[in-house]
Design an enzyme around this catalytic site. Sequence first.
Site, mmCIF file in Angstrom:
data_model
loop_
_atom_site.group_PDB
_atom_site.id
_atom_site.type_symbol
_atom_site.label_atom_id
_atom_site.label_comp_id
_atom_site.label_asym_id
_atom_site.label_seq_id
_atom_site.Cartn_x
_atom_site.Cartn_y
_atom_site.Cartn_z
ATOM 1 N N TYR A 52 0.743 -1.172 0.093
ATOM 2 C CA TYR A 52 0.407 -0.084 -0.208
ATOM 3 C C TYR A 52 0.993 1.142 0.174
ATOM 4 O O TYR A 52 1.973 1.314 0.554
ATOM 5 C CB TYR A 52 -0.763 -0.107 1.254
ATOM 6 C CG TYR A 52 -1.591 1.421 1.472
ATOM 7 C CD1 TYR A 52 -2.928 1.470 0.880
ATOM 8 C CD2 TYR A 52 -1.266 2.181 2.243
ATOM 9 C CE1 TYR A 52 -4.001 2.654 1.061
ATOM 10 C CE2 TYR A 52 -2.128 3.432 2.329
ATOM 11 C CZ TYR A 52 -2.880 4.028 1.815
ATOM 12 O OH TYR A 52 -3.397 5.158 1.873
ATOM 13 N N GLU B 183 -3.461 7.633 -4.115
ATOM 14 C CA GLU B 183 -3.448 6.130 -3.023
ATOM 15 C C GLU B 183 -3.389 5.143 -4.365
ATOM 16 O O GLU B 183 -3.648 5.100 -5.214
ATOM 17 C CB GLU B 183 -4.719 6.569 -2.494
ATOM 18 C CG GLU B 183 -4.759 4.796 -1.889
ATOM 19 C CD GLU B 183 -6.500 4.521 -0.956
ATOM 20 O OE1 GLU B 183 -6.921 4.625 -1.953
ATOM 21 O OE2 GLU B 183 -5.924 5.117 0.462
#
Length: 399
Positions: free
Chosen positions: A118, A206
């Site tokens: 992530y 993101e």
Amino acid sequence: MNIHEYQAKDILKRYGVRVQEGIVAETPEQAVEAAKRLTEETGTGWHVIKAQIHAGGRGKGGGVKLAKNLEQVKEIAGQIIGMQLVTHQTGPEGKKVHKVLVAQDVYYPGDSEPKEYYLSILLDRAKGMNVIMASTEGGMDIEEVAEHTPDKIFKEWIDPAVGLQGFQARKIAFAFGLEGEAFKEMVKFVTNLYKAYVDTDASMFEINPVLKTSDNKILAVDGKVDLDDNALFRHKDLAEMRDILEEDPLEVEASKSNLNYVKLDGNVGCMVNGAGLAMATMDIIKLSGGEPANFLDVGGGANAQTVEAGFRLILQDPNVKAILINIFGGIVRCDRVANGVVEAYKNIGDIRVPIIVRLQGTNAEEGARIIDESGLKVYSAVALKEAAQKVKDVLAEVA
Ligand code: GDP
Ligand code: MN
């Protein structure tokens, strides 16, 4: 402004960030053509069909599916295009899918060790710095990781005056536990990602997941990008990425009239000048037992046209049972607003809901007199509390 995954990936590629390649399609036939081209360009035999909506969690909602041959590409694209996709970010009514991204399958069949990470970059307002957040728990819901295992989220703050330093990019690659070729690839990935973020005046990037393949390539499988609206004037190409199909139709209309409008779920429409007063007005509506149907800031220079545009917006919302207009006459004079209200009321004609008008400030008495003498079904109030009480009364009447 939010953009789609395929648009985010276009931006990333321009900055040398490796991505899962894909081609966008609006029909099953286009999806098949896209898949054929991707096979030629990338050698991939399998494809992932990914719904393009402005919301995350598509995979869990059935909006991301693997196709092992062209028949499946056509079939799955046919299922996803036009579906009402519900994810934890869309609300229960979901979002209609207009496009899919046909992407190369990057989890090579038989690949025993693809690893998902992530990565995100956003503005930390409290620190006045950008922050890069990294976690080995990629592919998961990051909110859940933050709640249950916050120590698994690594944060690196970037001083905007200095920019991302080499050692910081290496720190992140270390935090992922990488070495060798994959380490170098990740440093390059983070460095280019940060450059893309700064250059596009983004407020959030993101990438979840970032993938490490078994041959040590690092690539972006997903991309969620939020661009700063206030900077779009200097990015004409990015401004064109706006997809109004993804936005609330009332909010789109409001932006055309330069009104700051956010649709909510309640029954009391409100029209206010100034964002702070608008928030206070929403509080007072709640206190009086109503629920605000919207946030609407008509701005400092409210005139008959803006008042009318605001009225029309609020009235298009079928949930609205009463309207509270709360204007502080600072720059604008209350008599002018009152005339605007009366004029708008007459222009629109058939207004079914009671309207409570509270005018304070310059020429407030004159404003109240205009409202009272108009003969229309408009109630005027002087104090905020009084306005709230009147909202309560009219809601009780219609209930
Ligand atoms: P999101 O659910 O909206 O976050 O969409 P993502 O783009 O992150 O995709 C969701 C999930 O689909 C990922 O976490 C992967 O597990 C899976 N996925 C994405 N691309 C591929 C692919 O190329 N091959 C396979 N097998 N799975 C993929
Ligand atoms: Mn994702």
